[in-house]
Design a protein around this motif. Structure first.
Motif, PDB file in Angstrom:
ATOM      1  N   ASN A  68       0.829  -1.214   0.000  1.00 29.94           N
ATOM      2  CA  ASN A  68       0.000   0.000   0.000  1.00 29.94           C
ATOM      3  C   ASN A  68       0.862   1.263   0.000  1.00 29.94           C
ATOM      4  N   VAL A  69       1.980   1.227   0.705  1.00 32.92           N
ATOM      5  CA  VAL A  69       2.896   2.369   0.698  1.00 32.92           C
ATOM      6  C   VAL A  69       3.447   2.574  -0.711  1.00 32.92           C
ATOM      7  N   ILE A  70       3.849   1.502  -1.351  1.00 30.15           N
ATOM      8  CA  ILE A  70       4.375   1.574  -2.718  1.00 30.15           C
ATOM      9  C   ILE A  70       3.296   2.091  -3.662  1.00 30.15           C
ATOM     10  N   LYS A 103      -1.651   0.338 -13.648  1.00 29.03           N
ATOM     11  CA  LYS A 103      -1.634  -1.115 -13.461  1.00 29.03           C
ATOM     12  C   LYS A 103      -2.081  -1.486 -12.042  1.00 29.03           C
ATOM     13  N   LEU A 104      -1.603  -0.762 -11.046  1.00 30.19           N
ATOM     14  CA  LEU A 104      -1.874  -1.114  -9.650  1.00 30.19           C
ATOM     15  C   LEU A 104      -3.273  -0.700  -9.194  1.00 30.19           C
ATOM     16  N   LYS A 105      -3.820   0.377  -9.708  1.00 29.63           N
ATOM     17  CA  LYS A 105      -5.125   0.873  -9.233  1.00 29.63           C
ATOM     18  C   LYS A 105      -6.264  -0.066  -9.600  1.00 29.63           C
ATOM     19  N   VAL A 106      -6.039  -0.942 -10.580  1.00 33.55           N
ATOM     20  CA  VAL A 106      -7.075  -1.896 -10.987  1.00 33.55           C
ATOM     21  C   VAL A 106      -7.530  -2.744  -9.789  1.00 33.55           C
ATOM     22  N   ARG A 107      -6.617  -3.047  -8.915  1.00 26.59           N
ATOM     23  CA  ARG A 107      -6.948  -3.853  -7.735  1.00 26.59           C
ATOM     24  C   ARG A 107      -8.046  -3.203  -6.902  1.00 26.59           C
ATOM     25  N   PHE A 108      -8.010  -1.886  -6.753  1.00 22.60           N
ATOM     26  CA  PHE A 108      -8.996  -1.183  -5.951  1.00 22.60           C
ATOM     27  C   PHE A 108     -10.265  -0.904  -6.744  1.00 22.60           C
ATOM     28  N   GLU A 109     -10.127  -0.666  -8.023  1.00 24.09           N
ATOM     29  CA  GLU A 109     -11.303  -0.454  -8.866  1.00 24.09           C
ATOM     30  C   GLU A 109     -12.128  -1.731  -8.957  1.00 24.09           C
ATOM     31  N   ALA A 110     -11.472  -2.883  -8.923  1.00 26.27           N
ATOM     32  CA  ALA A 110     -12.169  -4.165  -8.972  1.00 26.27           C
ATOM     33  C   ALA A 110     -13.036  -4.373  -7.734  1.00 26.27           C
ATOM     34  N   GLN A 111     -12.729  -3.657  -6.656  1.00 23.61           N
ATOM     35  CA  GLN A 111     -13.514  -3.739  -5.430  1.00 23.61           C
ATOM     36  C   GLN A 111     -14.634  -2.700  -5.426  1.00 23.61           C
ATOM     37  N   GLY A 112     -14.797  -1.994  -6.522  1.00 25.49           N
ATOM     38  CA  GLY A 112     -15.813  -0.958  -6.582  1.00 25.49           C
ATOM     39  C   GLY A 112     -15.354   0.352  -5.983  1.00 25.49           C
ATOM     40  N   THR A 134     -11.991   5.523  -6.367  1.00 28.51           N
ATOM     41  CA  THR A 134     -10.955   6.500  -6.021  1.00 28.51           C
ATOM     42  C   THR A 134      -9.570   5.947  -6.256  1.00 28.51           C
ATOM     43  N   GLY A 135      -9.462   4.617  -6.362  1.00 26.85           N
ATOM     44  CA  GLY A 135      -8.146   4.005  -6.533  1.00 26.85           C
ATOM     45  C   GLY A 135      -7.305   4.083  -5.276  1.00 26.85           C
ATOM     46  N   ARG A 136      -7.967   4.223  -4.123  1.00 33.06           N
ATOM     47  CA  ARG A 136      -7.242   4.273  -2.850  1.00 33.06           C
ATOM     48  C   ARG A 136      -7.539   3.020  -2.049  1.00 33.06           C
ATOM     49  N   PRO A 137      -6.572   2.543  -1.324  1.00 30.64           N
ATOM     50  CA  PRO A 137      -6.828   1.365  -0.481  1.00 30.64           C
ATOM     51  C   PRO A 137      -7.918   1.695   0.533  1.00 30.64           C
ATOM     52  N   SER A 138      -8.958   0.849   0.572  1.00 32.97           N
ATOM     53  CA  SER A 138     -10.025   1.072   1.536  1.00 32.97           C
ATOM     54  C   SER A 138      -9.792   0.318   2.827  1.00 32.97           C
ATOM     55  N   ASN A 139      -8.958  -0.693   2.757  1.00 32.02           N
ATOM     56  CA  ASN A 139      -8.667  -1.512   3.933  1.00 32.02           C
ATOM     57  C   ASN A 139      -7.230  -1.975   3.804  1.00 32.02           C
TER      58      ASN A 139
END
Length: 164
Positions: free
Chosen positions: A121-123, A144-153, A156-161
């Motif tokens: 998450n820091v990276i 490339k990395l923000k897809v992980r958060f967008e896939a969770q709905g 914002t592309g920010r870690p929610s948890n």
């Protein structure tokens, strides 16, 4: 998020250690009595032994051994019953020790996962900040990395948890 300077696990198990662990597991399995795997149906139908049932079984064994002469039918085999009770005690001790091992492995995995995900998450946030700031080469990694958060709905592309 975890403390970035905390790194409780900073090792990789050596191949020889993995081999030794797997050999030890195979040795344990080879010593468990044969024909002791149950189907799901059998797991549900076999009587479980709890403390009260175990005490009762031991009391029955003792009474049959001490006072059963002339009362117990010939098809009752007290030697088999004693073996069952003895191996139950032996397996109970082994199970307890293995449960401790399993818990320690699960804890170590959780620590390693927590630390790895926290660093990830820091990276990610560094790439996001760099992208938002227009730093060259940051956009491709951020996209490339923000897809992980967008896939969770999370649009914002920010870690929610930050917990793994």
């Amino acid at each position: 998020m975890s403390n970035l300077s905390e790194n409780r696990i900073n090792v990789v198990l050596a191949a020889a250690d993995i081999t030794a662990i797997n050999t030890a597991i195979a040795t344990i399995l080879s010593k468990v009595p044969a024909n002791t795997t149950l189907t799901d149906e059998q797991r549900l139908s076999y009587n479980a032994i709890n403390v009260a049932n175990k005490v009762f079984a031991e009391d029955c064994y003792t009474e049959a051994q001490q006072n059963g002469s002339g009362i117990m039918p010939g098809f009752i085999n007290l030697t088999n019953m004693q073996n069952d009770l003895t191996v139950f005690d032996q397996l109970d001790l082994i199970e307890s020790a293995l449960n401790n091992v399993t818990q320690r492995i699960a804890d170590a995995k959780r620590i390693a996962g927590h630390e790895g995900y926290g660093q990830a998450n820091v990276i990610y946030n560094a790439f996001k900040t760099a992208n938002d700031s227009g730093i060259p080469n940051a956009k491709a990694s951020y996209d490339k990395l923000k897809v992980r958060f967008e896939a969770q709905g999370n649009s914002t592309g920010r870690p929610s948890n930050t917990n793994p």
